[in-house]
Design a protein around this motif. Structure first.
Motif, PDB file in Angstrom:
ATOM      1  N   GLY A  26      -5.338  77.532  10.869  1.00 33.06           N
ATOM      2  CA  GLY A  26      -4.969  77.294   9.476  1.00 33.06           C
ATOM      3  C   GLY A  26      -5.670  76.117   8.842  1.00 33.06           C
ATOM      4  N   SER A  27      -6.528  75.438   9.609  1.00 31.54           N
ATOM      5  CA  SER A  27      -7.190  74.249   9.059  1.00 31.54           C
ATOM      6  C   SER A  27      -8.176  74.630   7.963  1.00 31.54           C
ATOM      7  CB  SER A  27      -7.933  73.505  10.174  1.00 31.54           C
ATOM      8  OG  SER A  27      -8.760  72.506   9.623  1.00 31.54           O
ATOM      9  N   THR A  28      -8.355  73.718   7.008  1.00 34.50           N
ATOM     10  CA  THR A  28      -9.359  73.937   5.971  1.00 34.50           C
ATOM     11  C   THR A  28     -10.709  73.356   6.367  1.00 34.50           C
ATOM     12  OG1 THR A  28      -8.489  71.965   4.869  1.00 34.50           O
ATOM     13  CG2 THR A  28      -7.761  74.110   4.047  1.00 34.50           C
ATOM     14  N   ASP A  29     -10.795  72.760   7.555  1.00 37.25           N
ATOM     15  CA  ASP A  29     -12.110  72.401   8.095  1.00 37.25           C
ATOM     16  C   ASP A  29     -12.818  73.682   8.535  1.00 37.25           C
ATOM     17  OD1 ASP A  29     -11.869  69.710   7.763  1.00 37.25           O
ATOM     18  OD2 ASP A  29     -11.791  69.204   9.898  1.00 37.25           O
ATOM     19  N   PRO A  30     -14.135  73.670   8.571  1.00 31.55           N
ATOM     20  CA  PRO A  30     -14.828  74.827   9.149  1.00 31.55           C
ATOM     21  C   PRO A  30     -14.397  75.013  10.606  1.00 31.55           C
ATOM     22  CG  PRO A  30     -16.389  73.343   8.070  1.00 31.55           C
ATOM     23  CD  PRO A  30     -15.073  72.629   8.111  1.00 31.55           C
ATOM     24  N   LEU A  31     -14.369  76.254  11.064  1.00 29.43           N
ATOM     25  CA  LEU A  31     -14.101  76.486  12.485  1.00 29.43           C
ATOM     26  C   LEU A  31     -15.142  75.727  13.305  1.00 29.43           C
ATOM     27  CD1 LEU A  31     -13.350  80.302  12.310  1.00 29.43           C
ATOM     28  CD2 LEU A  31     -11.793  78.598  13.284  1.00 29.43           C
ATOM     29  N   SER A  32     -14.709  75.122  14.385  1.00 31.08           N
ATOM     30  CA  SER A  32     -15.627  74.344  15.221  1.00 31.08           C
ATOM     31  C   SER A  32     -16.549  75.281  15.994  1.00 31.08           C
ATOM     32  CB  SER A  32     -14.840  73.466  16.195  1.00 31.08           C
ATOM     33  OG  SER A  32     -15.694  72.967  17.205  1.00 31.08           O
ATOM     34  N   GLU A  33     -17.829  75.208  15.670  1.00 27.37           N
ATOM     35  CA  GLU A  33     -18.802  76.079  16.345  1.00 27.37           C
ATOM     36  C   GLU A  33     -18.857  75.768  17.836  1.00 27.37           C
ATOM     37  OE1 GLU A  33     -20.605  78.723  15.372  1.00 27.37           O
ATOM     38  OE2 GLU A  33     -19.433  78.621  13.520  1.00 27.37           O
TER      39      GLU A  33
ATOM     40  N   GLY B  50     -10.603  67.085   8.184  1.00 25.19           N
ATOM     41  CA  GLY B  50     -11.525  65.962   8.027  1.00 25.19           C
ATOM     42  C   GLY B  50     -12.188  65.563   9.330  1.00 25.19           C
ATOM     43  N   GLY B  51     -12.263  66.498  10.265  1.00 26.91           N
ATOM     44  CA  GLY B  51     -12.892  66.204  11.561  1.00 26.91           C
ATOM     45  C   GLY B  51     -11.982  65.486  12.536  1.00 26.91           C
ATOM     46  N   HIS B  52     -10.732  65.254  12.157  1.00 24.38           N
ATOM     47  CA  HIS B  52      -9.781  64.567  13.037  1.00 24.38           C
ATOM     48  C   HIS B  52      -8.727  65.552  13.549  1.00 24.38           C
ATOM     49  CE1 HIS B  52     -10.823  60.477  11.002  1.00 24.38           C
ATOM     50  NE2 HIS B  52     -11.733  60.870  11.868  1.00 24.38           N
ATOM     51  N   TYR B  53      -8.404  65.412  14.824  1.00 25.97           N
ATOM     52  CA  TYR B  53      -7.452  66.323  15.469  1.00 25.97           C
ATOM     53  C   TYR B  53      -6.135  65.604  15.739  1.00 25.97           C
ATOM     54  CZ  TYR B  53     -11.128  69.744  16.102  1.00 25.97           C
ATOM     55  OH  TYR B  53     -12.112  70.678  15.879  1.00 25.97           O
ATOM     56  N   ALA B  54      -5.039  66.274  15.374  1.00 23.56           N
ATOM     57  CA  ALA B  54      -3.707  65.712  15.653  1.00 23.56           C
ATOM     58  C   ALA B  54      -3.238  66.116  17.042  1.00 23.56           C
ATOM     59  CB  ALA B  54      -2.710  66.208  14.615  1.00 23.56           C
ATOM     60  N   HIS B  55      -3.857  67.141  17.627  1.00 19.35           N
ATOM     61  CA  HIS B  55      -3.401  67.711  18.898  1.00 19.35           C
ATOM     62  C   HIS B  55      -1.926  68.082  18.809  1.00 19.35           C
ATOM     63  CE1 HIS B  55      -7.287  66.916  20.586  1.00 19.35           C
ATOM     64  NE2 HIS B  55      -7.197  65.669  20.183  1.00 19.35           N
ATOM     65  N   ASP B  56      -1.589  68.663  17.693  1.00 20.64           N
ATOM     66  CA  ASP B  56      -0.235  69.160  17.477  1.00 20.64           C
ATOM     67  C   ASP B  56      -0.357  70.486  16.734  1.00 20.64           C
ATOM     68  OD1 ASP B  56       2.485  69.388  17.424  1.00 20.64           O
ATOM     69  OD2 ASP B  56       2.846  67.568  16.266  1.00 20.64           O
ATOM     70  N   LEU B  57       0.740  71.216  16.694  1.00 26.14           N
ATOM     71  CA  LEU B  57       0.770  72.517  16.026  1.00 26.14           C
ATOM     72  C   LEU B  57       1.495  72.313  14.697  1.00 26.14           C
ATOM     73  CD1 LEU B  57       1.839  74.481  19.242  1.00 26.14           C
ATOM     74  CD2 LEU B  57      -0.503  74.105  18.394  1.00 26.14           C
TER      75      LEU B  57
ATOM     76  N   ALA C  44      -4.681  84.264   2.889  1.00 25.65           N
ATOM     77  CA  ALA C  44      -6.075  84.738   2.827  1.00 25.65           C
ATOM     78  C   ALA C  44      -6.971  83.901   3.733  1.00 25.65           C
ATOM     79  CB  ALA C  44      -6.567  84.673   1.377  1.00 25.65           C
ATOM     80  N   HIS C  45      -6.715  82.605   3.757  1.00 26.59           N
ATOM     81  CA  HIS C  45      -7.519  81.687   4.566  1.00 26.59           C
ATOM     82  C   HIS C  45      -7.375  82.002   6.059  1.00 26.59           C
ATOM     83  CE1 HIS C  45      -9.504  77.939   5.598  1.00 26.59           C
ATOM     84  NE2 HIS C  45      -8.469  77.576   6.322  1.00 26.59           N
ATOM     85  N   VAL C  46      -6.143  82.182   6.509  1.00 24.41           N
ATOM     86  CA  VAL C  46      -5.915  82.411   7.944  1.00 24.41           C
ATOM     87  C   VAL C  46      -6.457  83.782   8.351  1.00 24.41           C
ATOM     88  CG1 VAL C  46      -4.169  82.672   9.734  1.00 24.41           C
ATOM     89  CG2 VAL C  46      -3.939  80.848   8.042  1.00 24.41           C
ATOM     90  N   ILE C  47      -6.232  84.781   7.508  1.00 26.05           N
ATOM     91  CA  ILE C  47      -6.746  86.122   7.832  1.00 26.05           C
ATOM     92  C   ILE C  47      -8.263  86.065   8.013  1.00 26.05           C
ATOM     93  CG2 ILE C  47      -7.192  88.407   6.835  1.00 26.05           C
ATOM     94  CD1 ILE C  47      -4.346  88.305   5.665  1.00 26.05           C
ATOM     95  N   ASP C  48      -8.912  85.387   7.101  1.00 21.16           N
ATOM     96  CA  ASP C  48     -10.370  85.267   7.172  1.00 21.16           C
ATOM     97  C   ASP C  48     -10.793  84.610   8.477  1.00 21.16           C
ATOM     98  OD1 ASP C  48     -12.945  85.524   6.036  1.00 21.16           O
ATOM     99  OD2 ASP C  48     -12.927  83.387   5.527  1.00 21.16           O
ATOM    100  N   ARG C  49     -10.090  83.558   8.860  1.00 22.26           N
ATOM    101  CA  ARG C  49     -10.487  82.813  10.070  1.00 22.26           C
ATOM    102  C   ARG C  49     -10.176  83.589  11.337  1.00 22.26           C
ATOM    103  NH1 ARG C  49     -11.434  76.982   9.293  1.00 22.26           N
ATOM    104  NH2 ARG C  49     -10.047  76.426  11.002  1.00 22.26           N
TER     105      ARG C  49
END
Lengths: 283, 282
Positions: free
Chosen positions: B69-76, B104-111, B122-127
């Motif tokens: 669900g993140s708005t960052d690009p998926l990590s290649e 923003g490139g930072h990970y919370a390591h949480d859900l 729409a965003h999640v379906i796309d990803r």
């Protein structure tokens, strides 16, 4: 209503702004306005559940990765220091495996923690042990393979380390602290210390390297042939003893399982770096 | 569009506490679920354990950092590492969570929870579609426990989850404990949630323990499955029939026998429900 990106940015900033059990709870008002407040918790209480988990989880990860640093510091000081670290170095990798990448440098740059000037070196040792623990596998060179080499080929023989070998240059004998029966001990004096840290099977080992071994090890890591290792040892040993010492060192390294098989080209990825050998970046 | 995964029975998480048993071959179970990120490493004991485990029973990969669900690009780099692990392990399936965990490139390591809006849908379906393309297979997405909801959500979580599964043509990993924890924390009907999902999308069920934490429930994975969650599992089995079920026990991990007994209890509950269904239809 905020666009999704704006919401996420404010949310994560709220969690990471001041990590710690006693951090102030002045969450972003625009974010709080979006949180439903049903039940006893209220919007700030609900957001605080995530803030507490952010801090607690990441401090736990660092405590697992740096158990000796944590023991020396004690629970409260470790939590305070790791929270400061998380503020300066939020995680930038999908895996928490890399959360502590900058911890030793952070400790070094933080100014000596009161009474514990060796702490950054202890952290370097613990982080290096992790790097070795999950470095790439390679069945090491065994004595039998060495014995099959004809004497005439020895001068040109080159040896390479397994991927799970690191060499550490420290200003404190951190290995003594690591091995101490009392994990909270701080009884150590500064001393230039070179350690080799390696894995044999699943077990991680470390040992101090003396001047002679360090000279030979540097040659090994550059891929120098056996004759060149002997030549360099002649600078620190009587000429008659150099070849004998080189052979003895080689045998010790083989017995420790830290040399790659001579047939394996992958072993030519000798570690490099200044002072320590960081693990390669990986996805 | 269809979704199908094999039925594996009743499994447990592959956790370090029981690595010695996996290595000596005494950890016998229907299947293991491995946390993907824990094995995105170059070598050493964890990968040896994973290899040993997959040699003895089916293994599935369960991620925690895809950040769908993140708005960052998926990590290649993450996708490459996951694809490499999938190719190496050949898991029965791959799953991750319906949430976000980085920005923003930072990970919370949480859900972290999403607002259930058309924008997020729409965003999640796309990803999910992108991930499935990159992995060359359908994935399962899991509902998470949550402690807050957003006032501008336009639909309940179960509708959002069902819409993602249909829109992205992926499966659902139904965490029954998470449904219960969130239901208590947000005051919705847990049974309504379970009844709302399309049964042909549900490929796996999670069961776990939780704790009362003052005024809310915390998803802790540190104890036995609560009686009320077993009841919800009964409902899920009544609706779905046999679904591969996993006991998640990640903290205060008990002896192997205790862990297996929990999986056996799930097996017994499933058998009881299937028997009841059979008797009712006879």
């Amino acid at each position: 209503m905020l666009p999704l990106r704006e919401l996420q940015t404010r949310f994560l900033r709220s969690l990471a702004a001041a990590p710690g059990p006693s951090a102030p709870k002045d969450f972003d008002p625009a974010l709080l306005a979006l949180v439903e407040g049903g039940g006893a918790l209220g919007p700030a209480g609900r957001l605080d559940v995530y803030a507490q988990m952010y801090c607690g989880r990441l401090v736990d990860v660092l405590r697992d990765d740096f158990p000796r640093v944590a023991a020396v510091l004690g629970a409260d000081r470790f939590t305070a220091l790791t929270c400061a670290y998380l503020t300066r170095h939020p995680s930038t990798h999908p895996s928490v495996r890399w959360l502590g990448s900058d911890f030793a440098d952070f400790l070094a740059g933080h100014g000596p923690v009161e009474g514990l000037p060796f702490l950054a070196d202890l952290a370097r040792l613990e982080w290096t042990r992790l790097a070795v623990f999950d470095a790439a596998d390679l069945a090491p060179l065994r004595v039998e393979e060495l014995r099959a080499v004809p004497p005439s080929a020895w001068p040109r023989l080159t040896f390479h380390p397994i991927p799970a070998l690191r060499v550490l240059h420290l200003g404190w004998p951190a290995h003594d602290l690591w091995a101490a029966d009392d994990p909270t001990t701080t009884a150590v004096r500064p001393a230039q210390t070179v350690l080799r840290v390696w894995r044999d099977g699943f077990d991680v080992y470390q040992t101090r390297v003396d001047t002679v071994e360090h000279v030979a090890l540097k040659q090994l890591l550059t891929g120098a042939p056996f004759a060149a290792i002997c030549d360099r040892l002649e600078a620190v040993l009587p000429p008659a003893g150099a070849a004998r010492e080189a052979a003895a060192l080689l045998l010790r390294w083989v017995e420790d399982g830290m040399l790659a098989p001579m047939s394996d080209r992958r072993a030519r990825r000798a570690p490099s770096g200044k002072g320590k050998y960081p693990p390669p970046q990986r996805g | 569009m269809a979704f199908s995964v094999p039925y594996l029975g009743h499994g447990v998480g592959l956790r370090t506490t029981h690595f010695p048993r996996v290595l000596d071959g005494t950890a016998r179970v229907d299947w293991f679920e491995a946390i993907s990120e824990n094995f995105m490493i170059d070598g050493g004991r964890p990968l040896a354990v994973l290899e040993r485990a997959r040699g003895s029973c089916p293994v599935v990969l369960h991620g925690v950092s895809l950040s769908l669900g993140s708005t960052d690009p998926l990590s290649e780099s993450y996708l490459r590492a996951l694809r490499a692990l999938v190719d190496r392990v050949a898991p029965a399936w791959v799953s991750d969570h319906l949430c976000w965990g980085s920005v923003g490139g930072h990970y919370a390591h949480d859900l972290l929870p999403l607002p259930y809006t058309e924008e997020a849908l729409a965003h999640v379906i796309d990803r999910v579609r992108i991930v499935q393309d990159r992995l060359g297979r359908q994935i399962l997405i899991e509902n998470v426990s949550s402690y807050l909801t957003f006032a501008h959500s336009a639909m309940p979580e179960w509708e959002f989850l069902a819409a993602v599964a249909e829109g992205a043509d992926c499966g659902i990993l139904l965490d029954v404990n998470n449904v219960y924890v969130s239901a208590v924390n947000h005051g919705f009907d847990a049974e309504r949630y379970v009844r709302a999902l399309a049964i042909d999308r549900i490929g796996q069920i999670h069961l776990a323990g939780h704790r009362q934490q003052g005024t809310y429930l915390l998803d802790t994975h540190d104890g036995h499955v609560a009686p009320v969650v077993w009841d919800l599992y009964r409902l899920a089995v009544r609706r779905c029939g046999q679904v591969s079920t996993l006991i998640e026990w990640d903290d205060r991990i008990p002896e192997w026998a205790v862990l297996c007994a929990e999986a056996e209890r799930a097996r017994a509950v499933e058998a009881e429900m299937l028997e009841q269904a059979h008797a009712a239809s006879a």
